[in-house]
Motif scaffolding. Structure first.
Motif, PDB file in Angstrom:
ATOM      1  N   ASP A   1       1.063  -0.973  -0.057  1.00 52.58           N
ATOM      2  CA  ASP A   1      -0.088  -0.033   0.109  1.00 52.58           C
ATOM      3  C   ASP A   1       0.958   1.333  -0.040  1.00 52.58           C
ATOM      4  OD1 ASP A   1      -2.277  -1.413  -0.171  1.00 52.58           O
ATOM      5  OD2 ASP A   1      -2.668  -1.281   2.144  1.00 52.58           O
ATOM      6  N   GLY A   2       1.891   1.407   0.797  1.00 53.88           N
ATOM      7  CA  GLY A   2       2.782   2.219   0.801  1.00 53.88           C
ATOM      8  C   GLY A   2       3.757   2.452  -0.506  1.00 53.88           C
ATOM      9  N   ILE A   3       3.807   1.744  -1.047  1.00 51.20           N
ATOM     10  CA  ILE A   3       4.630   1.721  -2.259  1.00 51.20           C
ATOM     11  C   ILE A   3       3.649   2.321  -3.685  1.00 51.20           C
ATOM     12  CG2 ILE A   3       5.540   0.481  -4.362  1.00 51.20           C
ATOM     13  CD1 ILE A   3       6.805  -1.429  -2.460  1.00 51.20           C
TER      14      ILE A   3
ATOM     15  N   LYS B   1       0.854   3.930  -3.010  1.00 54.02           N
ATOM     16  CA  LYS B   1       0.622   5.476  -2.747  1.00 54.02           C
ATOM     17  C   LYS B   1       1.669   6.523  -3.300  1.00 54.02           C
ATOM     18  CE  LYS B   1      -2.614   4.713   1.149  1.00 54.02           C
ATOM     19  NZ  LYS B   1      -2.667   4.917   2.464  1.00 54.02           N
ATOM     20  N   GLU B   2       2.834   5.903  -2.919  1.00 55.08           N
ATOM     21  CA  GLU B   2       4.082   6.791  -3.650  1.00 55.08           C
ATOM     22  C   GLU B   2       4.284   6.802  -4.910  1.00 55.08           C
ATOM     23  OE1 GLU B   2       7.007   9.230  -2.706  1.00 55.08           O
ATOM     24  OE2 GLU B   2       5.934   8.214  -1.085  1.00 55.08           O
ATOM     25  N   ARG B   3       3.896   5.894  -5.631  1.00 61.32           N
ATOM     26  CA  ARG B   3       4.012   5.938  -7.033  1.00 61.32           C
ATOM     27  C   ARG B   3       2.507   6.573  -7.529  1.00 61.32           C
ATOM     28  NH1 ARG B   3       5.659  -0.142  -9.298  1.00 61.32           N
ATOM     29  NH2 ARG B   3       7.928   0.140  -8.519  1.00 61.32           N
TER      30      ARG B   3
ATOM     31  N   LYS C   1       1.300   9.220  -6.024  1.00 58.91           N
ATOM     32  CA  LYS C   1       1.732  10.635  -5.953  1.00 58.91           C
ATOM     33  C   LYS C   1       2.961  10.804  -7.256  1.00 58.91           C
ATOM     34  CE  LYS C   1       1.587  10.873  -0.865  1.00 58.91           C
ATOM     35  NZ  LYS C   1       2.404  11.053   0.307  1.00 58.91           N
ATOM     36  N   GLU C   2       3.820  10.221  -7.398  1.00 61.83           N
ATOM     37  CA  GLU C   2       4.835  10.502  -8.601  1.00 61.83           C
ATOM     38  C   GLU C   2       4.129  10.403  -9.836  1.00 61.83           C
ATOM     39  OE1 GLU C   2       8.001   7.910  -7.668  1.00 61.83           O
ATOM     40  OE2 GLU C   2       8.412   8.903  -5.749  1.00 61.83           O
ATOM     41  N   ASN C   3       3.522   9.187 -10.117  1.00 59.76           N
ATOM     42  CA  ASN C   3       3.112   9.045 -11.542  1.00 59.76           C
ATOM     43  C   ASN C   3       1.663   9.200 -11.927  1.00 59.76           C
ATOM     44  OD1 ASN C   3       5.847   8.503 -11.890  1.00 59.76           O
ATOM     45  ND2 ASN C   3       5.463   6.451 -11.610  1.00 59.76           N
TER      46      ASN C   3
END
Length: 198
Positions: free
Chosen positions: A144-146, A148-150, A152-154
């Motif tokens: 889930d953390g990965i 969400k981070e992606r 945000k970025e892409n």
């Protein structure tokens, strides 16, 4: 002078000879010579020597034969006994049952892992790549953390986002035509929604 040499010889003998009993050490050299003269040497015939050697050989042979026999008995006790056909067949069946039980236990563990993955919103196919003792909850929070981070970025980033959704139909009706036309170009969906309510 002779007395000194006799005393010195006695001292040397007592120092060198630690195996002779003390009563024999007290005797002087001349006394010892007299005793040796009194003893007669023992002689054996060739037949007697042969018999004594044969007797000693027989005793050794008997002793070692017994030891060898005992060791062979122990080897027979410790060596595996040949199994009958029924015993071999039984062992094969037991081995097949154990393999089957292991296979069933592996499947049950895999199903449990798949259910945990599914409960945490992850694909069940990940079960093939995880060990049995994997922490599914920690894996889920990590994924889930990965994601969400992606995102945000892409992920999708709205351009010129404003809070026009808060425009009420009453406010919209009070606007002049030029403002409505501009709003329609910028926010066509919101414009359709507000016109439909009118």
């Amino acid at each position: 002078m002779e007395e000194n040499t006799v005393k010195n010889n006695e001292k040397l003998d007592s120092v060198k000879d630690t195996k002779t009993p003390p009563e024999d050490k007290k005797k002087t050299g001349s006394e010892k010579g007299k005793e040796d003269d009194n003893k007669t040497p023992v002689t054996y015939t060739e037949d007697e020597v042969t018999k004594k050697i044969q007797k000693a050989e027989d005793e050794l042979h008997k002793k070692y034969s017994k030891q060898i026999g005992d060791l062979e008995t122990q080897i027979k006790k410790l060596s595996p006994v040949e199994k009958s056909e029924a015993e071999l067949e039984l062992e094969k069946r037991i081995a097949a049952l154990e393999a089957s039980e292991k296979d069933i236990a592996d499947r049950e563990r895999k199903i449990a892992v798949q259910e945990k993955l599914s409960a945490n919103g992850l694909d069940k196919g990940l079960a093939d790549y995880l060990k049995d003792d994997a922490d599914i909850d920690a894996l889920s929070s990590l994924v889930d953390g990965i994601l969400k981070e992606r995102m945000k970025e892409n992920g999708y980033k709205p351009v010129d986002h404003s809070s026009d959704d808060k425009v009420t139909p009453e406010e919209f009706s009070k606007w002049p035509y030029s403002k409505k036309a501009e709003y329609a170009e910028r926010h066509p969906e919101a414009y359709k929604r507000l016109r439909g309510r009118k």
